[in-house]
Design an enzyme around this catalytic site. Structure first.
Site, PDB file in Angstrom:
ATOM      1  N   GLU A 132     -11.436  -2.142 -23.500  1.00 20.58           N
ATOM      2  CA  GLU A 132     -11.764  -0.771 -23.078  1.00 20.58           C
ATOM      3  C   GLU A 132     -13.232  -0.458 -23.360  1.00 20.58           C
ATOM      4  O   GLU A 132     -13.566   0.497 -24.068  1.00 20.58           O
ATOM      5  CB  GLU A 132     -10.811   0.255 -23.733  1.00 20.58           C
ATOM      6  CG  GLU A 132      -9.377   0.053 -23.271  1.00 20.58           C
ATOM      7  CD  GLU A 132      -8.403   1.181 -23.605  1.00 20.58           C
ATOM      8  OE1 GLU A 132      -8.764   2.102 -24.369  1.00 20.58           O
ATOM      9  OE2 GLU A 132      -7.258   1.130 -23.084  1.00 20.58           O
ATOM     10  N   GLU A 164      -2.520  -3.993 -21.041  1.00 23.28           N
ATOM     11  CA  GLU A 164      -1.839  -2.907 -21.764  1.00 23.28           C
ATOM     12  C   GLU A 164      -1.073  -2.083 -20.744  1.00 23.28           C
ATOM     13  O   GLU A 164      -1.676  -1.568 -19.794  1.00 23.28           O
ATOM     14  CB  GLU A 164      -2.840  -2.021 -22.520  1.00 23.28           C
ATOM     15  CG  GLU A 164      -3.445  -2.716 -23.723  1.00 23.28           C
ATOM     16  CD  GLU A 164      -4.340  -1.821 -24.565  1.00 23.28           C
ATOM     17  OE1 GLU A 164      -4.138  -0.586 -24.574  1.00 23.28           O
ATOM     18  OE2 GLU A 164      -5.254  -2.366 -25.212  1.00 23.28           O
TER      19      GLU A 164
HETATM   20  O1  AHR Z   1      -2.258   0.486 -27.381  1.00 22.26           O
HETATM   21  C1  AHR Z   1      -2.903   1.525 -28.047  1.00 22.26           C
HETATM   22  C2  AHR Z   1      -4.341   1.693 -27.610  1.00 22.26           C
HETATM   23  O2  AHR Z   1      -4.390   2.112 -26.272  1.00 22.26           O
HETATM   24  C3  AHR Z   1      -5.194   0.469 -27.615  1.00 22.26           C
HETATM   25  O3  AHR Z   1      -5.724   0.188 -28.872  1.00 22.26           O
HETATM   26  C4  AHR Z   1      -6.282   0.802 -26.667  1.00 22.26           C
HETATM   27  O4  AHR Z   1      -6.824  -0.316 -26.027  1.00 22.26           O
HETATM   28  C5  AHR Z   1      -5.618   1.761 -25.692  1.00 22.26           C
HETATM   29  O5  AHR Z   1      -6.354   2.884 -25.482  1.00 22.26           O
END
Ligand code: AHR
Length: 500
Positions: free
Chosen positions: A168, A300
């Site tokens: 991110e 994710e």
């Molecule tokens: O999964 C939780 C968080 O969500 C992670 O650390 C981040 O990459 C995302 O914003």
């Protein structure tokens, strides 16, 4: 009254292979995922490992997430008592003792039979630090980092394929612009070397949801796709993150268990958006890379609700209901459809955080398998199978939800070793669905089916009722006249397998 849907399945028309890595996982130093989840009292929890081995989990992403961009791997090697501590600034401001580090993670992967996917630190780390981590893990023979690894008790190098260049980068990973990050990814990627026959597959930190401009910038910067030399110094894949959010604002994400039917449908609309998001990124990538040499990695995904009352807001601990299971079912159907471009996906996160497979009780230590766990298990047969296109014969049932129209029957199919596996979800909270699938290009013989459902979409498993939502044999399935008929009760996930 039951809704009806008719589809056609050509079992001899091969689609792309569904990589097993679409069933990947994610474990961050966040809340009770590592400490108190995977790793308890200085040891890996073997019942957690055993439960996950039953899912055949193909890879595990670590150490973050946002944590990855403040993690310094050298703090997590050597004698545990001498490891420095740090503050986990993203997740609850708790002290991190670095007792779970590189060796512990690699041991966990070995126990799980999963490939490691390591997220390196671009945001607050250096190129040298990342380059040395690769050397430490993967270099054979004599070199400064190989010697250090041996001094810490591991002679043989490990094999590591998946390597993330930050996380991110548009946010917690450094608040960079896409242009700036693309240059950084190339620079960091350049010094992550392939040692011996270990070949890294480098994954650049990608877009937030529907930010297609981010993907376009990374695709422009990836280098000349025809030229191996330039590609090997850059990255091989781009990631994207998409969470299923229900609430009206980030501050009000809604309860994981106390929700009404309207909220349930809003969640399903948010989950189904994954199709549009993957299609959007794939279209941008196709324009620059029609030969599909660059992979898309959804590293994710999952539901994100308010934390359970009384728990640390920074620990992202939430319960997991039948609603979560249906969210997972919808995602996998979409993943199977995009299996040509989508090379990996990682649910967030495996234990005790967000849409978890496993919840462990902080007091008794009891281990609970969530409804989402069961979807992963029931869908296992799709791993490394050939995806099959499902053509609709009649419009699938749908219902209006706010400004959106939610398709309430979702399905996908694959073939492997002469077996057909069909997954179906009925998202309608109140009505069953009758599905008729005409089988073309082969004969389907004996079929068996499993169902995951419950009295209410809010139902979930606890230490006291660990099997409130668990799969059972389903008898609402038959084959006759070249067609497969499946009855889907309201809010149910069903898998049908049969011999071709
Ligand atoms: O999964 C939780 C968080 O969500 C992670 O650390 C981040 O990459 C995302 O914003």
């Amino acid at each position: 009254m039951a809704t009806r849907f008719e589809a056609v399945l050509n079992v001899d028309l091969d689609g792309p292979r569904i990589s097993r890595h679409l069933y990947g996982h994610f474990a961050e130093h966040l809340g009770r995922c590592i400490y108190g989840g995977f790793y308890v009292d200085g040891a890996i929890r073997l019942d957690v490992v055993e439960a996950l081995r039953a899912l055949n989990i193909p890879n595990l992403r670590w150490p973050g997430g946002c944590f990855a961009d403040e993690y310094h791997w050298r703090d997590g090697i050597g004698p545990r008592a001498q490891r420095p501590t740090m503050v986990n600034t993203h997740w609850g401001g708790v002290e991190e003792n670095n007792h779970f580090g590189t060796h512990e993670f690699m041991e966990l992967c070995e126990l799980l039979g999963a490939e490691p996917y390591i997220s390196g630190n671009v945001g607050s780390g250096t190129v040298r630090e990342m380059s040395e981590w690769v050397e430490y893990l993967t270099r054979e023979g004599d070199s400064p980092m190989a010697r250090l690894r041996k001094a810490n008790g591991r002679d043989e190098p490990w094999r590591v394929r998946f390597w993330g260049l930050g996380n991110e980068a548009w946010g917690c990973g450094g608040n960079m612009t896409a242009e700036h990050y693309a240059q950084e990814a190339r620079r960091f990627g350049t010094y992550c070397r392939d040692y011996g026959d270990n070949q890294l597959y480098k994954i650049a930190a990608g877009a937030n949801g529907a930010d297609y401009a981010w993907t376009e910038t990374l695709m422009k910067q990836i280098g000349h796709l025809g030229c191996r030399r330039i590609r090997s110094t850059g990255y091989h894949a781009l990631s994207v993150h998409h969470y299923t959010l229900t609430g009206p604002t980030w501050e009000q994400k809604g309860s994981a268990t106390a929700f009404d039917t309207d909220e349930y449908y809003t969640t399903m609309v948010a989950a189904a958006r994954i199709e549009e998001i993957l299609a959007g990124h794939a279209a941008v990538m196709d324009a620059y890379d029609p030969g599909q040499t660059v992979g898309l990695v959804l590293d994710e995904w999952g539901t994100w609700f308010d934390v359970e009352p009384g728990t640390n807001p920074g620990f992202l601990y939430q319960q997991n209901t039948l609603r979560d299971a249906l969210v997972a079912g919808v995602h996998f159907d979409v993943f199977h459809r995009f299996a040509d471009r989508l090379v990996m996906a990682n649910i967030a996160q495996t234990v005790n955080v967000l849409q978890a497979m496993i919840l462990t009780d902080p007091d008794s230590g009891a281990l609970v398998l969530t409804p989402t766990y069961h979807v992963f298990r029931m869908n296992q047969g799709h791993q490394d199978a050939t995806s099959l296109r499902v053509d609709v014969r009649t419009a699938p049932p749908s219902r209006p939800v706010g400004d959106a129209n939610l398709t309430t029957v979702s399905m996908s199919a694959s073939r492997k070793d002469g077996r057909l596996l069909v997954s179906l979800s009925n998202l309608d909270a109140g009505a069953p669905a009758d599905v008729r699938i005409e089988i073309r290009g082969g004969t389907l013989e004996t079929v068996e089916a499993q169902i995951l459902t419950s009295g209410a979409v809010q139902d979930h498993n606890t230490p006291q009722t660990p099997s409130a939502v668990a799969p059972h044999a389903h008898d609402g399935v038959s084959v006759a006249g070249g067609a497969l008929r499946v009855r889907l009760p309201a809010h149910s996930f069903v898998t049908v397998s049969g011999i071709l």
